[in-house]
Design an enzyme around this catalytic site. Structure first.
Site, PDB file in Angstrom:
ATOM      1  N   LYS A 198       0.888  -1.180   0.000  1.00 10.35           N
ATOM      2  CA  LYS A 198       0.000   0.000   0.000  1.00 10.35           C
ATOM      3  C   LYS A 198       0.917   1.219   0.000  1.00 10.35           C
ATOM      4  CE  LYS A 198      -4.106   1.952   0.392  1.00 10.35           C
ATOM      5  NZ  LYS A 198      -5.148   1.895  -0.659  1.00 10.35           N
ATOM      6  N   ASP A 233      -5.411  -3.043  -2.392  1.00 16.29           N
ATOM      7  CA  ASP A 233      -6.866  -2.959  -2.590  1.00 16.29           C
ATOM      8  C   ASP A 233      -7.267  -3.462  -3.977  1.00 16.29           C
ATOM      9  OD1 ASP A 233      -5.520  -0.737  -3.540  1.00 16.29           O
ATOM     10  OD2 ASP A 233      -6.944   0.752  -2.808  1.00 16.29           O
ATOM     11  N   ASP A 262      -6.670 -16.091   2.722  1.00 15.30           N
ATOM     12  CA  ASP A 262      -8.023 -16.632   2.915  1.00 15.30           C
ATOM     13  C   ASP A 262      -8.849 -16.391   1.657  1.00 15.30           C
ATOM     14  OD1 ASP A 262      -7.487 -17.345   5.614  1.00 15.30           O
ATOM     15  OD2 ASP A 262      -9.523 -16.813   6.222  1.00 15.30           O
TER      16      ASP A 262
HETATM   17 MN    MN Z   1      -5.732 -16.137   8.809  1.00 17.50          MN
END
Ligand code: MN
Ligand code: NAD
Ligand code: IPM
Length: 379
Positions: A198, A233, A262
């Site tokens: 970022k 993002d 994830d």
């Molecule tokens: Mn995790």
């Protein structure tokens, strides 16, 4: 011939942790029984919530000592509503063990264990097909380990301020970049490195971007490694809109890597599928490399105790343990092939045996049984 014995510390943990670890330890024991050259000695220790209950702390001294002296560690997952977000939390044990063993590199491959799982991806088949990337997440610095202030919301007049500091230095970024480059070069042709940060806002990200670039330019000049930078993002958006654009090695800091891995896990089918390795050195396979291996998912309190958790992420973690910490590449590949055959519906001879998260009806043990049966034919 004298056989070599490897010590494996097993930390079943909480919730579905013990259920998935049981299937993975059956696999490791089977691998051990089939070999005359080495033996795997597995010993279990309390960790996380289970250790808070038995010893009052999530990482008791005996557990830490055993992990330090073991050749490798296999972990299920920690945490759950029983321990909540109070002062002593199971998750603290996980952060502590990562720091104590300096497991700075968390490798999380978002690869399809079986192409036939495409039908189960939440993404359209044509979007998900061909996705092939490995997330490398820095694991012992950043927001997880910087100075922290808890808000005091109970004292009248307190402003209720809280903060978590994000700290990185040059050496932190250099070593994780070297590991990313090492894994990129293991692929043929070498994988592209996609660094995610970022840098339009954070000082740590500007450091990250510059040191990643300089490390690749200075130390891997002759290797012609391809390097790209993305802002986190939009990278999170691309991962869902067109994940093949991120094919290669995704290199990122601790918190971004937690979230992106994830997110990436569902592309090949479900969170329960994916393994991870947390390493303290380059996994050359030539010498033992200390590591902690765990599925990327958590303790899944919503399905704990039912025997229905997907054990594949943990079994594939055990395969990575064999390859990277013990140098047993042949055995690791056999375990991966066995898993593929058990899941597969497209291959001739595939069993299509899957747990509920993948649309199947099999229980954790049934999947474990089948993996052992197939593995037996491959070793
Ligand atoms: Mn995790
Ligand atoms: P989670 O990963 O435990 O579960 C998210 C969802 O995925 C749930 O619906 C769960 O049922 C499902 N799921 C996860 N693993 C599965 C499997 N193997 N088979 C089938 N379904 C599976 O995330 P959460 O619910 O946000 O967290 C629960 C607890 O786990 C929290 O205390 C968290 O801190 C902890 N956690 C621990 C680890 C770890 O030990 N490394 C990792 C992540 C979360
Ligand atoms: C993970 C988990 C942990 C993390 C938690 C349980 C501390 O989400 O291993 O991904 O955030 O690193």
């Amino acid at each position: 011939m004298a056989s070599q014995t490897y010590q494996i510390a097993v930390l079943p943990g909480d919730g579905i942790g013990p259920e998935v670890v049981e299937q993975a330890t059956r696999v490791l024991k089977h691998v051990s029984e089939k070999s005359s050259k080495f033996k795997l000695e597995l010993n279990s220790y309390d960790f996380g919530g289970a250790a808070i209950d038995s010893a009052g702390e999530p990482l008791p001294e005996t557990t830490l000592k055993a992990c330090k002296s073991a050749d490798a560690i296999l972990l299920g997952a920690v945490g759950g509503p029983k321990w909540g977000v109070g002062k002593v939390r199971p998750e603290q044990g996980l952060l502590q063990i990562r720091k104590e063993l300096d497991l700075y590199a968390n490798v999380r491959p978002a690869l399809f264990p079986s192409e036939s799982l495409l039908e189960h991806s939440p993404l359209k088949t044509e979007v998900a097909r061909g996705t092939k990337f490995i997330v490398i997440r820095e694991l012992v610095k950043g927001l997880y380990y910087g100075d922290r202030k808890e808000a005091d919301l109970d004292t009248p007049g307190s402003d209720g301020e809280a903060y978590d500091m994000m700290v990185y230095n040059k050496a932190d970024v250099q070593r994780i970049t070297r590991l990313a480059a090492f894994l990129a070069l293991q692929q043929n042709p070498p994988a592209k490195i996609i660094s995610i940060d970022k840098a339009n806002v954070l000082a740590t990200s500007r450091l990250w971007r510059r040191v990643v670039t300089e490390t690749i330019e200075n130390e891997f000049k002759d290797k012609n490694l391809e390097l790209d930078h993305h802002l986190v993002d939009s990278a999170a958006m691309v991962m869902i809109a067109n994940p093949r654009k991120l094919n290669g090695i995704i290199l990122t800091e601790n918190m971004f890597g937690d979230i992106l891995s994830d997110e990436s896990s569902v592309i090949p089918g479900a969170l329960g599928l994916l393994p991870s390795a947390s390493l303290s050195e380059l996994p050359t396979g030539e010498k033992p490399c200390k590591g902690l291996y765990e599925p990327i998912h958590g303790s899944a309190p919503d399905i704990a105790g039912k025997g229905i958790a997907n054990p594949v992420g943990t079994i594939l973690s055990a395969a990575l343990l064999l390859r990277w910490s013990l140098g047993l590449d042949k055995e690791a590949t056999a375990v991966e092939q066995a898993v593929r055959k058990v899941l597969d519906t497209s291959d001739l001879g595939g069993y299509g045996l899957r747990t509920g998260d993948l649309g199947g009806k099999a229980g954790s043990k049934e999947v474990g049984d089948k993996v052992l049966e197939v593995l037996d034919t491959l070793l």
